[in-house]
Design a protein around this motif. Structure first.
Motif, mmCIF file in Angstrom:
data_model
loop_
_atom_site.group_PDB
_atom_site.id
_atom_site.type_symbol
_atom_site.label_atom_id
_atom_site.label_comp_id
_atom_site.label_asym_id
_atom_site.label_seq_id
_atom_site.Cartn_x
_atom_site.Cartn_y
_atom_site.Cartn_z
ATOM 1 N N TRP A 38 2.102 11.451 1.307
ATOM 2 C CA TRP A 38 1.534 10.108 1.188
ATOM 3 C C TRP A 38 0.024 10.220 1.011
ATOM 4 O O TRP A 38 -0.603 11.085 1.608
ATOM 5 N N ALA A 95 4.095 12.169 5.850
ATOM 6 C CA ALA A 95 4.203 10.778 6.299
ATOM 7 C C ALA A 95 3.922 10.616 7.783
ATOM 8 O O ALA A 95 3.300 9.628 8.193
ATOM 9 N N LEU A 111 -3.452 14.086 -0.030
ATOM 10 C CA LEU A 111 -2.074 13.823 0.371
ATOM 11 C C LEU A 111 -1.729 14.548 1.664
ATOM 12 O O LEU A 111 -2.095 15.706 1.842
ATOM 13 N N VAL A 116 0.052 10.482 8.346
ATOM 14 C CA VAL A 116 -0.787 9.694 7.448
ATOM 15 C C VAL A 116 -1.711 8.740 8.205
ATOM 16 O O VAL A 116 -2.876 8.571 7.817
ATOM 17 N N ASP A 149 4.630 9.077 -7.596
ATOM 18 C CA ASP A 149 5.506 9.542 -6.530
ATOM 19 C C ASP A 149 5.120 10.974 -6.185
ATOM 20 O O ASP A 149 5.090 11.847 -7.042
ATOM 21 N N TYR A 150 4.833 11.208 -4.908
ATOM 22 C CA TYR A 150 4.458 12.526 -4.436
ATOM 23 C C TYR A 150 5.506 13.119 -3.518
ATOM 24 O O TYR A 150 5.223 14.031 -2.750
#
Length: 110
Positions: free
Chosen positions: A57, A98, A95, A101, A52-53
Motif C-alpha cells: 500500500w 498493509a 510502498l 501502513v 495495483d501493487y
C-alpha cells in the motif's frame, strides 16, 4: 473414409465456427481489445482503474525520488520494510505492507 467426399473438412469448419462464436460472445460481453490512444482507454481494460501493487500500500507519494529514498530510510530505521515505485504520472510512491501502513504514514508525515 475417402478424401474425395469432403468429410475431412468438417473438423476444421467446426473449429472455425466455434472460434467465431466465442469471439462474438466475448465481443457482446464488452471484452473488446483496447488500444493505447494516449487518452482514456475505451472498453474493458484491466489496468485502467487504479494502480495495483498487490500486497503493498502507498504510505507516501512524492514528486522527488530523493525524498522517497529519505522516507524509505526513515521507515527502515523504524523497522518497517518499504520499497518505492514510480507511478505513471512520474511521481514516486513509497510502498509498505498493509498492516504497517498507518504507522508508516504517521512517520512519513513527521
Amino acid at each position: 473414409m475417402a478424401t474425395s467426399d469432403g468429410w475431412y473438412l468438417i473438423g476444421p469448419l467446426i473449429a472455425v465456427g466455434l472460434v467465431g462464436f466465442l469471439g462474438a460472445v466475448f465481443w457482446r460481453m464488452g471484452l473488446q481489445p483496447t488500444g493505447s490512444t494516449g487518452g482514456e482507454p475505451d472498453g474493458l481494460s484491466i489496468f485502467a482503474e487504479c494502480e495495483d501493487y498487490g500486497l503493498l500500500w502507498p504510505a507516501a507519494v512524492t514528486e522527488d525520488p530523493e525524498i522517497a529514498d529519505e522516507i524509505r530510510r526513515l521507515l527502515a530505521d523504524a523497522g518497517i520494510r518499504a520499497t518505492s515505485a514510480t507511478r505513471r504520472d512520474g511521481r514516486v510512491s513509497v510502498l509498505v505492507f498493509a498492516e504497517e501502513v498507518e504507522e508508516a504514514r504517521r512517520l512519513a508525515q513527521s
